[in-house]
Design an enzyme around this catalytic site. Structure first.
Site, short mmCIF file in Angstrom:
data_model
loop_
_atom_site.label_atom_id
_atom_site.label_comp_id
_atom_site.label_asym_id
_atom_site.label_seq_id
_atom_site.Cartn_x
_atom_site.Cartn_y
_atom_site.Cartn_z
N TYR A 137 52.72 87.71 92.73
CA TYR A 137 52.42 88.79 91.80
C TYR A 137 52.92 90.14 92.31
O TYR A 137 52.97 91.11 91.56
CB TYR A 137 50.92 88.86 91.52
CG TYR A 137 50.32 87.59 90.98
CD1 TYR A 137 51.12 86.55 90.49
CD2 TYR A 137 48.94 87.40 90.96
CE1 TYR A 137 50.55 85.38 90.01
CE2 TYR A 137 48.37 86.24 90.47
CZ TYR A 137 49.18 85.22 90.01
OH TYR A 137 48.61 84.07 89.54
N LYS A 175 47.78 82.73 97.12
CA LYS A 175 48.58 81.54 96.85
C LYS A 175 49.88 81.53 97.67
O LYS A 175 50.50 82.58 97.87
CB LYS A 175 48.91 81.45 95.35
CG LYS A 175 47.69 81.47 94.44
CD LYS A 175 48.05 81.25 92.99
CE LYS A 175 46.85 81.47 92.08
NZ LYS A 175 46.60 82.89 91.82
#
Length: 324
Positions: free
Chosen positions: A56, A85
Site C-alpha cells: 500500500y 503483509k
C-alpha cells in the site's frame, strides 16, 4: 451472535482479533496524508484493528497515525491489532524477514500483531514490486510455499510477529501448508475478497473446519479503479435487496452489508476516507439481522469477483482457477 464495539475472535494461537478492521489501502487518487488522517479518525471512532500492507506504500503514515494516538493517550500499543503483509517479491525464504523488517521500520513498531503472505502469486525476488522482462511481461517465481511458510514461522519465533496467516489463498493452497511435514503454526486466518456478491460460503466452511478465521476485504464492493475492476459490474451498495433490508432497519446499506458478514463469523475490513462513513461503518456492531434477512442476502450471491487480476493468470500460483 451478540457483538459489541470491543468484540473479537480468538485465533487458533490464542491471540484476539477485533471483528471489525479499518483498511488502509488507497488508490493513487488519495494522498498518503489522507491515509494518516483517516487512520487517526478510525482509532478515535473505536477501531482497534488496522489492516495495512507493504504494497500500500503508506505504512510510514499509518504508523505515524497509530503512534500519535498512543502518544495522546487514546490507545495503548497492546490495544491495537496491526496486520502487515509480505509482498510477492519477498516470498523467497531468505527474503521473508527482509520484507517484514522493512514494514517494521516504516511503521516504527517493535512487532506486528499479524503478518500475512499477501498473495500466493510470487514475483522474481528483489526490490522491484512488479518485475518485468525486456518485453514488459511480469517475471513470476515459484518458491515452494511451504518454504516461505517456514520462514514466516521463524519470524514468529523471533518475536517480530505474534500471529501469521495468509491472504487470497484457495483451499488447495491452504492445504499445502496445513499438511506440510513439521508444521509448527497453522495459519490463523485467510484474508480474501468477500461481500454479498461473493459470499465465499464454501471457503468459509473449509476455513471454519480448520479453525482458520476468514477475514473479508472489499466488503462494500470495490472502488472503480481504472484497470482494476470491470466498470460495468454491479455495485454492492446499490443492490435492491440490500437496500430493502437497510431501509426496513433504518440502517445504511454499508452497515447491513458488513453485518451480514459479521453474523456469519467473518471478520470485516471497512475502508473509507470520509470521517462520517468511517464512524458509520463501525456501527455495524449495534444491531442484528433476522434469519429471514440473512437468507434473503444469501440469495444475492453471484460469485462475482471484483479483483481477479487477470495479468497474473500465467503464474503457477494464481489462486482463482480453482472454484474456492
Amino acid at each position: 451472535m451478540a457483538l459489541k464495539p470491543d468484540s473479537y475472535v480468538v485465533l487458533n494461537d490464542g491471540y484476539k482479533m477485533p471483528v471489525i478492521g479499518f483498511g488502509t489501502y488507497a488508490p493513487d487518487t488519495y494522498t498518503k496524508e489522507q491515509a494518516l488522517e483517516s487512520t487517526k479518525v478510525a482509532i478515535e471512532a473505536g477501531y482497534r484493528h488496522i489492516d495495512g500492507a507493504f504494497l500500500y506504500r503508506n505504512e510510514v503514515q499509518v504508523g505515524q497515525a497509530i503512534r500519535s494516538k498512543i502518544a495522546d493517550g487514546t490507545v495503548k500499543r497492546e490495544e491495537i491489532f496491526y496486520t502487515g503483509k509480505l509482498w510477492g517479491n519477498n516470498q523467497a525464504p531468505e527474503r521473508v524477514r527482509i520484507g517484514l523488517e522493512k514494514s517494521l521500520k516504516d511503521l516504527q513498531l517493535d512487532y506486528l500483531d499479524l503478518f500475512l503472505i499477501h498473495f500466493p502469486v510470487e514475483f522474481k525476488p528483489g526490490d522491484d514490486l512488479f518485475p518485468v522482462d525486456e518485453n514488459g511481461k511480469l517475471i513470476f517465481h515459484n518458491t515452494d510455499i511451504r518454504e516461505t511458510w517456514k520462514a514466516m514461522e521463524a519470524c514468529r519465533d523471533a518475536g517480530l510477529v505474534r500471529s501469521i496467516g495468509v491472504s487470497n489463498f484457495n483451499r488447495r493452497q491452504l492445504e499445502l501448508i496445513l499438511n506440510m511435514p513439521g508444521l509448527k503454526y497453522k495459519p490463523v486466518c485467510n484474508q480474501v475478497e468477500c461481500h454479498i456478491f461473493l459470499n465465499q460460503s464454501k471457503l468459509l466452511e473449509f476455513c471454519k473446519s480448520q479453525d482458520i478465521v476468514l477475514v473479508g476485504y472489499s466488503v462494500l464492493g470495490s472502488s472503480r479503479v481504472k484497470g482494476g475492476v470491470d466498470q460495468d459490474s454491479p455495485k454492492v451498495l446499490e443492490d435492491p435487496i440490500l437496500n430493502t433490508v437497510a431501509k426496513k432497519l433504518s440502517r445504511s446499506p454499508a452497515q447491513v452489508a458488513m453485518r451480514y458478514l459479521l453474523q456469519r463469523g467473518i471478520v470485516a475490513l471497512a475502508k473509507s476516507f470520509t470521517p462520517e462513513r468511517i464512524k458509520q461503518n463501525f456501527q455495524a456492531l449495534d444491531f442484528k439481522l433476522s434469519d429471514e434477512d440473512m437468507k434473503s442476502l444469501d440469495e444475492v450471491n453471484k460469485n462475482l469477483r471484483y479483483l481477479s487480476i487477470h495479468p497474473w493468470k500465467e503464474s503457477p500460483k494464481y489462486p482463482y482457477h480453482d472454484e474456492y
